[in-house]
Design an enzyme around this catalytic site. Sequence first.
Site, PDB file in Angstrom:
ATOM      1  N   THR A   1       3.062 -15.764 -28.351  1.00 12.22           N
ATOM      2  CA  THR A   1       2.820 -15.772 -26.906  1.00 12.22           C
ATOM      3  C   THR A   1       4.062 -15.358 -26.122  1.00 12.22           C
ATOM      4  OG1 THR A   1       1.176 -17.518 -27.186  1.00 12.22           O
ATOM      5  CG2 THR A   1       2.033 -17.170 -24.967  1.00 12.22           C
TER       6      THR A   1
ATOM      7  N   GLU B   1       2.794 -26.753 -23.108  1.00 14.80           N
ATOM      8  CA  GLU B   1       2.818 -25.299 -23.091  1.00 14.80           C
ATOM      9  C   GLU B   1       4.229 -24.768 -22.878  1.00 14.80           C
ATOM     10  OE1 GLU B   1       0.352 -24.006 -24.438  1.00 14.80           O
ATOM     11  OE2 GLU B   1      -0.939 -23.122 -22.904  1.00 14.80           O
TER      12      GLU B   1
END
Length: 311
Positions: free
Chosen positions: A184, A131
Amino acid sequence: MNSVKAFAPATVANVACGFDIFGFAIEEPGDVVELSRRDEPGIVITSIIGDEGRLPRNAEKNAVTVVMLHLLKHLRIKDLGCEVILHKNMPLGSGMGSSAASAVAGVVAMNELLGNPLTREELLPFAMEGERIASGSAHADNVGPSLLGGFVVIRSYTPLDIFTIPVPEDLYCTLVHPDIEINTKDARFILRNEVSLKNTIAQMGNVAGLVAGLMKADYDLIGRSMVDVIIEPVRSILIPEFKEVKQAAISNGALGCSISGAGPSMFALSRGIDNARKAGEAMQKRFAEAGIEAGLHVSAINKNGAMVLAE
């Protein structure tokens, strides 16, 4: 073992009021990683299927392989050679935990290939590194449920403290993905650094209410608690027709509705699969009326998370 194949499911993160601390897995879609030994040392991405050529093929820059490199370094393994094939079965920038699914499938496959030296819980910090490379933040609200299954709560990041809570058997998720993309990193950039005391208190009440509602199978409490006064008001402006789609879900039987992860996907929770499907069709229809195609997934909460697939 010379080869292994692993699957990791899509996830819904934040779950309205639980920014970076709540997440749950759904049954599908999800990413699949195929891992095979090779004679020469090093990890090589031989193919990525479904990304339209957008993801990096460099092993040090892709979430699926960065986690493997971190795991091998931790285990002090220097001479392993592997070929990687990644099947991307969900869109990028979807708010469905796309990068998390790749990272989790990758680390689970590598752990299996090595004979499972680490437990699932021990694999979590490595999955979080995927991530970090994908979004710039090593958050666990997608990788946690994708790896472990169920509804996950991250109590603390330093030190990492994560656990799952029970959910009602008749709770279903509707996930609708409009054909638009939100990065994101961009979605995190627009968030405010400071929050008012009033909103903090309201959000804490909703967080507590949602946990209690899930554990007590109190569907009314679940619905009342799915209110986000901090993140949703900011991020919702990035999603066309957000208010109308949310209202369509609630008017057609959903307990509540909000943004899935960073968006643009939206999710709803409902009591019973029929209500979940009805809400999803209404959400899809509202997007269509605005000229936006949207994919639809209806699923119970996936309690198993990632799995190794039979060859």
